[in-house]
Design an enzyme around this catalytic site. Structure first.
Site, mmCIF file in Angstrom:
data_model
loop_
_atom_site.group_PDB
_atom_site.id
_atom_site.type_symbol
_atom_site.label_atom_id
_atom_site.label_comp_id
_atom_site.label_asym_id
_atom_site.label_seq_id
_atom_site.Cartn_x
_atom_site.Cartn_y
_atom_site.Cartn_z
ATOM 1 C CE LYS A 270 6.478 -14.271 -6.424
ATOM 2 N NZ LYS A 270 6.745 -14.269 -7.891
ATOM 3 C CB THR B 172 -4.600 -1.479 -2.602
ATOM 4 O OG1 THR B 172 -4.825 -0.195 -2.010
ATOM 5 C CG2 THR B 172 -3.633 -1.324 -3.766
#
Length: 242
Positions: free
Chosen positions: A66, A73
């Protein structure tokens, strides 16, 4: 024969909360398990070697970490995990369109760099642990869970993701908007609808599949059963029943 094969492809066994030895023992007890979900806890504890071990057992892997961060990033993380040869990875759809697009592109590049099959990338919509009251209060939202799920599923689709994760309560609504090649993966599945644990928007396996779910993530209903393999067989039977 074909029917049972199809059922096996629809069940993802969640091994969250187990250590590696417990997970391997559970898989030995349940030889018909084809898909396994590795969550954040197990991956942090064991690292990438858990993926190597599960692949050695010929399991398909949903790496459910998740990711939710800035686009750079998120995409960098997707590049790295895609090199592990997993089959599905999850990212939060609420990270925004750019993050989703970049992550999908990076997952393809990461897998290609080591000559493995690129994973499906699915967007997390609204976690099944939320009730409507908690969702509106904790996140200061005035609209419904369904409206938010619709918006985040559309964002996932528009970004070119392969599907989304939603509760079984939203599956029927989403399936009416998206064809079967858009994966709808649903946690919040219980054999006994009275056993909620930390989930709120739950449903039985038969109901979820009947509403259009592609795959069901099931953990405790199997792993906590007295006979895990029998529990799994009962799930297959419920899915196969008309």
């Amino acid at each position: 024969m074909n029917k049972r094969f199809n059922s096996e492809d629809k069940i993802i066994l969640a091994i969250d909360g187990l250590d590696l030895s417990q997970a391997k023992l559970l898989l030995e007890k349940c030889p018909h398990v084809k898909w396994v979900k590795v969550g954040l806890e197990l991956f942090v504890r064991e690292g990438p070697r858990v993926i190597e071990i599960l692949k050695g057992l010929n399991k398909k892997i949903f790496l459910d970490l998740k990711f939710h961060d800035i686009p750079n990033t998120m995409s960098a993380a997707c590049f790295q995990v895609s090199k592990l040869g997993v089959d599905i990875i999850s990212i939060h759809a609420s990270a925004g369109l750019k993050a989703l697009k970049d992550s999908k592109k990076a997952s393809l590049e990461g897998a290609t760099s080591v000559s493995v099959k690129p994973p499906f990338v699915v967007g997390i919509t609204v976690l099944t642990s939320f009730s409507l009251k908690d969702f509106q209060t904790d996140l200061d939202r005035n609209n419904s869970i369904e409206e938010n799920v619709l918006r985040l599923a559309k964002l996932s689709f528009d970004a070119g993701l392969d599907g989304c994760v939603c509760s079984p309560w939203e599956v029927k609504m989403l399936r009416s908007n998206y064809k079967n090649n858009f994966e709808l993966i649903t946690p919040g599945i219980r054999l006994n609808i009275d056993s909620k644990d930390d989930q709120n928007r739950i449903m039985t396996p038969h109901e979820a599949i009947d509403n259009g779910a592609s795959k069901l993530v099931i953990g405790r209903s199997i792993s906590k059963a007295i006979d895990p393999n029998m529990a799994l067989i009962e799930i297959f039977k419920s899915i196969d029943s008309d």
